[in-house]
Design a protein around this motif. Structure first.
Motif, mmCIF file in Angstrom:
data_model
loop_
_atom_site.group_PDB
_atom_site.id
_atom_site.type_symbol
_atom_site.label_atom_id
_atom_site.label_comp_id
_atom_site.label_asym_id
_atom_site.label_seq_id
_atom_site.Cartn_x
_atom_site.Cartn_y
_atom_site.Cartn_z
ATOM 1 N N HIS A 105 -44.043 20.165 -20.388
ATOM 2 C CA HIS A 105 -44.437 18.832 -19.925
ATOM 3 C C HIS A 105 -44.493 18.867 -18.409
ATOM 4 O O HIS A 105 -44.098 19.835 -17.784
ATOM 5 C CB HIS A 105 -43.439 17.796 -20.408
ATOM 6 N N ASN A 113 -35.330 18.453 -21.675
ATOM 7 C CA ASN A 113 -36.593 18.471 -22.420
ATOM 8 C C ASN A 113 -37.179 19.880 -22.407
ATOM 9 O O ASN A 113 -37.667 20.354 -21.394
ATOM 10 C CB ASN A 113 -37.573 17.486 -21.774
ATOM 11 N N THR A 150 -40.834 10.638 -14.083
ATOM 12 C CA THR A 150 -41.181 10.332 -15.466
ATOM 13 C C THR A 150 -41.857 11.545 -16.080
ATOM 14 O O THR A 150 -42.630 12.218 -15.413
ATOM 15 C CB THR A 150 -42.175 9.150 -15.512
ATOM 16 N N ASP A 151 -41.568 11.798 -17.340
ATOM 17 C CA ASP A 151 -42.237 12.911 -17.996
ATOM 18 C C ASP A 151 -43.679 12.568 -18.335
ATOM 19 O O ASP A 151 -43.986 11.446 -18.719
ATOM 20 C CB ASP A 151 -41.503 13.281 -19.297
ATOM 21 N N LEU A 152 -44.535 13.561 -18.203
ATOM 22 C CA LEU A 152 -45.902 13.447 -18.670
ATOM 23 C C LEU A 152 -46.085 14.464 -19.774
ATOM 24 O O LEU A 152 -45.765 15.634 -19.597
ATOM 25 C CB LEU A 152 -46.891 13.788 -17.547
ATOM 26 N N ASP A 153 -46.608 14.021 -20.888
ATOM 27 C CA ASP A 153 -46.823 14.943 -21.974
ATOM 28 C C ASP A 153 -47.806 16.024 -21.553
ATOM 29 O O ASP A 153 -48.713 15.792 -20.759
ATOM 30 C CB ASP A 153 -47.352 14.200 -23.191
ATOM 31 N N HIS A 199 -44.506 16.220 -14.587
ATOM 32 C CA HIS A 199 -43.773 15.077 -14.043
ATOM 33 C C HIS A 199 -44.628 14.168 -13.193
ATOM 34 O O HIS A 199 -45.482 14.619 -12.435
ATOM 35 C CB HIS A 199 -42.580 15.572 -13.212
ATOM 36 N N LEU A 200 -44.326 12.899 -13.333
ATOM 37 C CA LEU A 200 -44.923 11.875 -12.497
ATOM 38 C C LEU A 200 -43.825 11.446 -11.528
ATOM 39 O O LEU A 200 -42.765 10.984 -11.948
ATOM 40 C CB LEU A 200 -45.335 10.701 -13.388
ATOM 41 N N ALA A 248 -50.165 17.209 -23.087
ATOM 42 C CA ALA A 248 -51.524 16.886 -23.501
ATOM 43 C C ALA A 248 -52.248 16.040 -22.465
ATOM 44 O O ALA A 248 -53.472 15.949 -22.470
ATOM 45 C CB ALA A 248 -51.505 16.143 -24.833
ATOM 46 N N GLY A 249 -51.502 15.421 -21.561
ATOM 47 C CA GLY A 249 -52.118 14.532 -20.593
ATOM 48 C C GLY A 249 -52.753 15.250 -19.429
ATOM 49 O O GLY A 249 -53.417 14.647 -18.601
ATOM 50 N N ILE A 250 -52.551 16.520 -19.357
ATOM 51 C CA ILE A 250 -53.094 17.297 -18.251
ATOM 52 C C ILE A 250 -53.745 18.541 -18.814
ATOM 53 O O ILE A 250 -53.225 19.153 -19.740
ATOM 54 C CB ILE A 250 -51.972 17.689 -17.256
ATOM 55 N N ASP A 251 -54.887 18.879 -18.280
ATOM 56 C CA ASP A 251 -55.534 20.099 -18.732
ATOM 57 C C ASP A 251 -54.586 21.269 -18.561
ATOM 58 O O ASP A 251 -53.879 21.361 -17.558
ATOM 59 C CB ASP A 251 -56.797 20.357 -17.909
ATOM 60 N N LYS A 285 -39.675 20.981 -24.269
ATOM 61 C CA LYS A 285 -41.117 21.036 -24.485
ATOM 62 C C LYS A 285 -41.847 21.200 -23.151
ATOM 63 O O LYS A 285 -41.364 20.751 -22.119
ATOM 64 C CB LYS A 285 -41.619 19.740 -25.152
#
Lengths: 147, 147
Positions: free
Chosen positions: A89, A85, A101-104, A91-92, A106-109, A87
């Motif tokens: 991103h 990946n 798991t990937d975290l987008d 990780h969770l 956008a989900g984190i400042d 992009k």
DNA sequence: CTAGATGCAAACAGTTTGCGTCACT
DNA sequence: AGTGACGCAAACTGTTTGCATCTAG
């Protein structure tokens, strides 16, 4: 706040026997205040308790990590993991079953550095890992605590 | 944009021979689009190239990571590291020599989760690692590239 | 007295390396 | 044709485990 007293209290709170080896290992890690490896800790501890074994060091480091007295740096240690990946991103990560798991992005400042880094350090990327326990592992018997 | 063409181009840009094994390994990692381990990749690749060896998988994963075609998840893989610093802080990590330095929390904008996490996931902490090369390693012969 | 901790050695997992052969360029 | 990749087996590193002995609570 003598270290002796603190250590015994800490152990009692964690339901751990306050043995001599344990105390020396713990205080050695504190004295190194960096990110020492088991081998380095072993070498230092040996000077005070020459008969100690490397296995004891490992066992106690794990015990300390589980009980929250020390922290493991980086991801919970497993095998090499690779990703394609490209992009940005994050990780969770489940610290129990090691699932990732990937975290987008956008989900984190967005992370921005405000601090001066050591001169000459070339930043390549910033990695953000959200560590915790996934739903399955949370419902199973809890292994590590924190207070 | 056939994958075949892409792969050969990628290899040529990285000065790598475009071998069959290499292509199958690479495409397998892409197809798994998660964070596969070498063993898992090996198992999958074997179905297409039964004679391949695990060593070849490892060698090529390292090659891909060094050339920037793939990325390693988490810290550059070494040994267990432990820390006693209980304050919230982050890490500056050299991907070459694996040295780790603490970064004060104030040096990085606080990380906040904006995204819904999977239900039941219990967040324990968020780890921010600034990866790059320290001044010493930056001046030495560069090992990995990126484009 | 008893559960749990230690020390030792052996086992183990993951990864790397040396080397002869083979394939891409 | 020559450099580098492959496959195999063996080596190696870091870590864990089994078990007999010892010790803190």
């Amino acid at each position: 706040m003598s270290p002796e007293l603190n250590f015994r209290d800490l152990c009692h709170r964690c339901n751990l026997a306050a043995t001599h080896q344990r105390q020396v290992i713990y205080e050695t890690v504190l004295s190194l205040h960096g990110h020492p490896s088991p081998e380095l800790i072993y070498a230092k501890v040996r000077k005070k308790v020459p008969s100690i074994s490397l296995a004891t060091v490992y066992k106690n480091l794990r015990t300390f990590i589980e009980s929250g007295m020390l922290r493991e740096v980086g991801l919970p240690h497993g095998s090499l993991r690779v990703e394609s990946n490209q992009k940005i991103h994050h990780h969770l990560v489940c610290v129990e079953c090691k699932s990732i798991t990937d975290l987008d992005e956008a989900g984190i400042d967005p992370v921005r550095l405000r601090q001066k880094l050591p001169p000459g350090f070339q930043v390549r990327r910033i990695s953000v890992d959200v560590l915790g326990t996934c739903s399955q592992c949370s419902s199973r018997a809890p292994r590590s605590s924190r207070f």
